[in-house]
Design an enzyme around this catalytic site. Structure first.
Site, PDB file in Angstrom:
ATOM      1  CG  ASP A   1     146.112  55.508 -93.864  1.00 13.33           C
ATOM      2  OD1 ASP A   1     144.961  56.362 -93.297  1.00 13.33           O
ATOM      3  OD2 ASP A   1     145.686  54.267 -94.145  1.00 13.33           O
ATOM      4  CG  ASN A   2     150.371  61.026 -92.460  1.00 14.85           C
ATOM      5  OD1 ASN A   2     150.230  61.086 -93.725  1.00 14.85           O
ATOM      6  ND2 ASN A   2     149.698  61.793 -91.810  1.00 14.85           N
TER       7      ASN A   2
ATOM      8  CE1 TYR B   1     150.126  61.546 -88.564  1.00 13.10           C
ATOM      9  CE2 TYR B   1     151.867  60.093 -88.170  1.00 13.10           C
ATOM     10  CZ  TYR B   1     151.380  61.214 -88.579  1.00 13.10           C
ATOM     11  OH  TYR B   1     152.370  62.199 -89.081  1.00 13.10           O
TER      12      TYR B   1
ATOM     13  CG  HIS C   1     154.543  67.881 -83.741  1.00 17.32           C
ATOM     14  ND1 HIS C   1     155.234  66.625 -84.332  1.00 17.32           N
ATOM     15  CD2 HIS C   1     155.558  68.666 -83.359  1.00 17.32           C
ATOM     16  CE1 HIS C   1     156.266  66.784 -84.011  1.00 17.32           C
ATOM     17  NE2 HIS C   1     156.721  67.878 -83.529  1.00 17.32           N
TER      18      HIS C   1
ATOM     19  CD  GLU D   1     136.425  43.648 -88.649  1.00 17.74           C
ATOM     20  OE1 GLU D   1     135.856  44.211 -87.585  1.00 17.74           O
ATOM     21  OE2 GLU D   1     135.671  42.923 -89.362  1.00 17.74           O
TER      22      GLU D   1
ATOM     23  CG  HIS E   1     149.798  62.820 -81.324  1.00 15.41           C
ATOM     24  ND1 HIS E   1     150.587  62.485 -82.311  1.00 15.41           N
ATOM     25  CD2 HIS E   1     149.389  61.706 -80.673  1.00 15.41           C
ATOM     26  CE1 HIS E   1     150.756  61.267 -82.438  1.00 15.41           C
ATOM     27  NE2 HIS E   1     150.048  60.736 -81.158  1.00 15.41           N
TER      28      HIS E   1
ATOM     29  CE  LYS F   1     148.383  64.545 -85.478  1.00 10.48           C
ATOM     30  NZ  LYS F   1     149.607  64.625 -85.119  1.00 10.48           N
TER      31      LYS F   1
ATOM     32  NE  ARG G   1     145.396  30.010 -90.297  1.00 10.84           N
ATOM     33  CZ  ARG G   1     144.400  30.639 -90.656  1.00 10.84           C
ATOM     34  NH1 ARG G   1     144.108  30.460 -91.898  1.00 10.84           N
ATOM     35  NH2 ARG G   1     143.363  30.942 -89.799  1.00 10.84           N
TER      36      ARG G   1
ATOM     37  CE  LYS H   1     158.014  71.671 -86.844  1.00 10.56           C
ATOM     38  NZ  LYS H   1     157.398  71.159 -87.692  1.00 10.56           N
TER      39      LYS H   1
ATOM     40  NE  ARG I   1     159.329  60.240 -85.549  1.00  9.59           N
ATOM     41  CZ  ARG I   1     160.126  60.674 -86.651  1.00  9.59           C
ATOM     42  NH1 ARG I   1     159.835  61.977 -87.116  1.00  9.59           N
ATOM     43  NH2 ARG I   1     161.061  60.082 -87.139  1.00  9.59           N
TER      44      ARG I   1
ATOM     45  CG  ASP J   1     154.148  72.819 -88.405  1.00 10.65           C
ATOM     46  OD1 ASP J   1     153.300  71.843 -88.434  1.00 10.65           O
ATOM     47  OD2 ASP J   1     155.207  72.813 -89.095  1.00 10.65           O
TER      48      ASP J   1
END
Length: 182
Positions: free
Chosen positions: A47-48, A131, A61, A28, A118, A71, A23, A168, A58, A142
């Site tokens: 959560d993002n 994350y 940061h 988890e 990260h 994170k 299936r 940036k 990316r 920032d």
């Protein structure tokens, strides 16, 4: 789940137990009691999710000071190379990094504690990245370091000319000039 320590204190690679059958699969993704028994108490509050195409990088940061974030990251679709850089000046591993491939196939997760920069590079045609964080984003806090800082010696597996990043991120300082954690 198997919680694997890395060569930097506090950074973990988490391998889930995946149950496959005709299936599909089940696993988890996060279990509070188990997470706290292996890593410690982290109060995730948000959560993002992001979607990116091949070559998008990316990072690297972080959030400064009291706004710093731990994170727990993973990939829902595609494949990325994920990197955490130790920015804790008092750490024996200051300036060093851990790199791990995360994908929808391996279902690995990566835990990055506070005090780290990260970032991730998309290696598949498209990636959906998600994350959890333990602190709200604060624009005034920032921070970041340049993804291609030669002092970091991160071996990104694609040509620099193929990397797509934000304006940036192109203006971020090198580690030697960045604000770090004491």
């Amino acid at each position: 789940m198997e919680y694997k320590k890395t060569n930097i204190e506090g950074v973990y690679i988490i391998e889930p137990r995946v149950f496959n059958d005709s299936r599909g699969y089940f696993f988890e993704a996060w279990k509070k009691e188990e997470f706290e028994a292996n890593i410690g108490k982290v109060d995730f509050i948000q959560d993002n999710e992001s979607k990116s195409s091949y070559g998008v990088l990316r990072g690297l940061h972080f959030q400064k000071g009291a706004c710093s974030q731990a994170k727990l990251v993973r990939v829902i679709k595609g494949k990325v190379l994920d990197v955490a850089v130790d920015l804790r000046r008092s750490s024996a591993t200051f300036g060093q990094h851990v790199m791990v491939e995360l994908s929808d196939e391996n279902k690995r997760q990566f835990f990055i504690p506070r005090g780290f920069a990260h970032g991730f590079l998309v290696l598949s045609e498209e990636a959906i990245f998600t994350y959890k964080v333990d602190n709200a984003y604060a624009p005034q806090a920032d921070g970041g370091i340049r993804w291609n800082d030669p002092d970091l010696a991160i071996e990104w597996p694609i040509n620099a000319s193929d990397v797509q990043t934000s304006e940036k991120d192109l203006k971020l300082p090198f580690l030697k000039d960045a604000e770090v954690f004491d």
